[in-house]
Design a protein around this motif. Structure first.
Motif, short mmCIF file in Angstrom:
data_model
loop_
_atom_site.label_atom_id
_atom_site.label_comp_id
_atom_site.label_asym_id
_atom_site.label_seq_id
_atom_site.Cartn_x
_atom_site.Cartn_y
_atom_site.Cartn_z
N THR A 15 -11.25 140.57 -40.50
CA THR A 15 -10.67 139.19 -39.99
C THR A 15 -9.70 138.83 -41.16
O THR A 15 -8.44 138.19 -40.88
CB THR A 15 -11.96 138.11 -39.97
N ARG A 19 -5.79 138.04 -40.68
CA ARG A 19 -5.10 136.65 -41.25
C ARG A 19 -3.89 137.00 -42.15
O ARG A 19 -2.93 136.28 -41.90
CB ARG A 19 -6.14 135.96 -41.96
N HIS A 204 -10.68 135.37 -50.40
CA HIS A 204 -11.01 135.08 -48.90
C HIS A 204 -12.59 134.88 -48.81
O HIS A 204 -13.39 135.74 -48.51
CB HIS A 204 -10.11 136.13 -47.97
N PRO A 209 -9.41 128.20 -43.14
CA PRO A 209 -8.56 128.86 -42.42
C PRO A 209 -7.34 129.62 -43.76
O PRO A 209 -7.43 129.09 -44.61
CB PRO A 209 -7.73 127.68 -41.71
#
Length: 301
Positions: A15, A19, A204, A209
């Motif tokens: 993920t 991103r 992260h 977001p």
């Protein structure tokens, strides 16, 4: 060339990679695949090492130590990453890849294994003089590809180590698991990167977001080496490291830096290799060594 490496082994690494690809303006972008475990350097060294160790009939603990130093389990992935970085640079591409190697091993092993390979190069090159003179014993001689493989492997891993230490070449994004494991991996990454003179580019979390960029301290304007009268000053950036946490040892032409159980070796600039360390201090994340010429070896005149 700039490469984005997603490290840390977290379950959300994929993920994070997506991103980064969406949030950055990398053009053209290449997403590297994992290693298949085959590399000509690794295969040549493995083949000869097996023959040599069998002929030497060494105790099993010695064999295990040699194999662990020369051929750690992460070596195929490290060689693959080194080749991917160089291929992307040659093609003019940006590289984005998940690195399936524990962050502390990724940052520590390239330098260690490169040094081990380099140490074996003169031994293999002069095998018949140093190890197995003609008519003495029946040790197998190294095959010609082994010397080339050791040299190539050392060069590849040295360049990988330099790339990991250079924020201009690699952005390192930590996508560690939640909980204590993730905290330990972040701490390891911060210490090892500090000894390289850099900080984590980004961390992260699972939630949140976008990309959470950590603040990067401004680079000092100090030159790496200064001369003041008879003294020389060597400045080494160690962001976040305090004097009380730093161990420093001079070993021949190298400095061995230690912090929180982690170490890194730095080769002294050539002009300082005939100098002695008079004193050292850390201020503002910069280690400064004051050095004076060693009169026993410094040329007079």
């Amino acid at each position: 060339m700039r490469a984005h490496l997603v490290v840390g082994g977290g379950e959300h690494a994929a993920t994070v990679t997506d991103r980064i690809a969406a949030a950055t303006a990398l053009r053209p972008l290449v997403r590297s695949r994992g290693s298949d475990g085959h590399d000509p350097v690794l295969e040549a060294i493995e083949h000869h090492l097996d023959r040599l160790l069998a002929a030497l009939d060494l105790p099993s603990p010695v064999v295990a130590d040699l194999v662990a130093r020369l051929l750690p389990g992460e070596l195929p992935g490290l060689l693959h990453l080194a080749r991917s970085l160089e291929q992307a640079a040659a093609d003019g591409h940006e590289l984005l890849t998940e690195v399936d190697i524990e962050v502390s091993r990724l940052l520590d092993l390239p330098q260690r294994v490169a040094r081990a390979f380099a140490a074996f190069v003169p031994v293999v090159a002069r095998w018949e003089v140093l190890v197995a003179p003609e008519g003495v014993g029946a040790l197998p001689s190294p095959e010609p590809p082994v010397l080339a493989a050791l040299r190539e492997g050392a060069d590849l891993l040295d360049r990988l180590d330099s790339a990991l230490a250079d924020p201009g070449q690699t952005a390192i994004h930590l996508a560690a698991p939640d909980g204590p494991v993730g905290s330990v991996r972040r701490a390891d990454a911060e210490v090892l990167l500090a000894l390289m003179g850099r900080t984590l580019t980004a961390v992260h979390p699972v939630e949140g977001p976008g990309v959470e960029h950590l603040p990067v301290p401004p680079s000092t304007d100090l030159p790496p080496v200064e001369r003041r009268g008879r003294e020389w000053l060597l400045h080494i950036e160690l962001p976040g490291v305090r004097a009380a946490d730093l161990d420093l040892v001079r070993h021949e032409d190298e400095l061995v830096l230690g912090c929180a159980g982690r170490t890194r070796r730095l080769l002294l600039p050539s002009v300082l290799r005939r100098c002695e360390v008079e004193r050292a201090g850390v201020a503002g994340g910069v280690l400064t060594l004051t050095m004076t010429p060693d009169e026993r070896v410094w040329p007079r005149g």
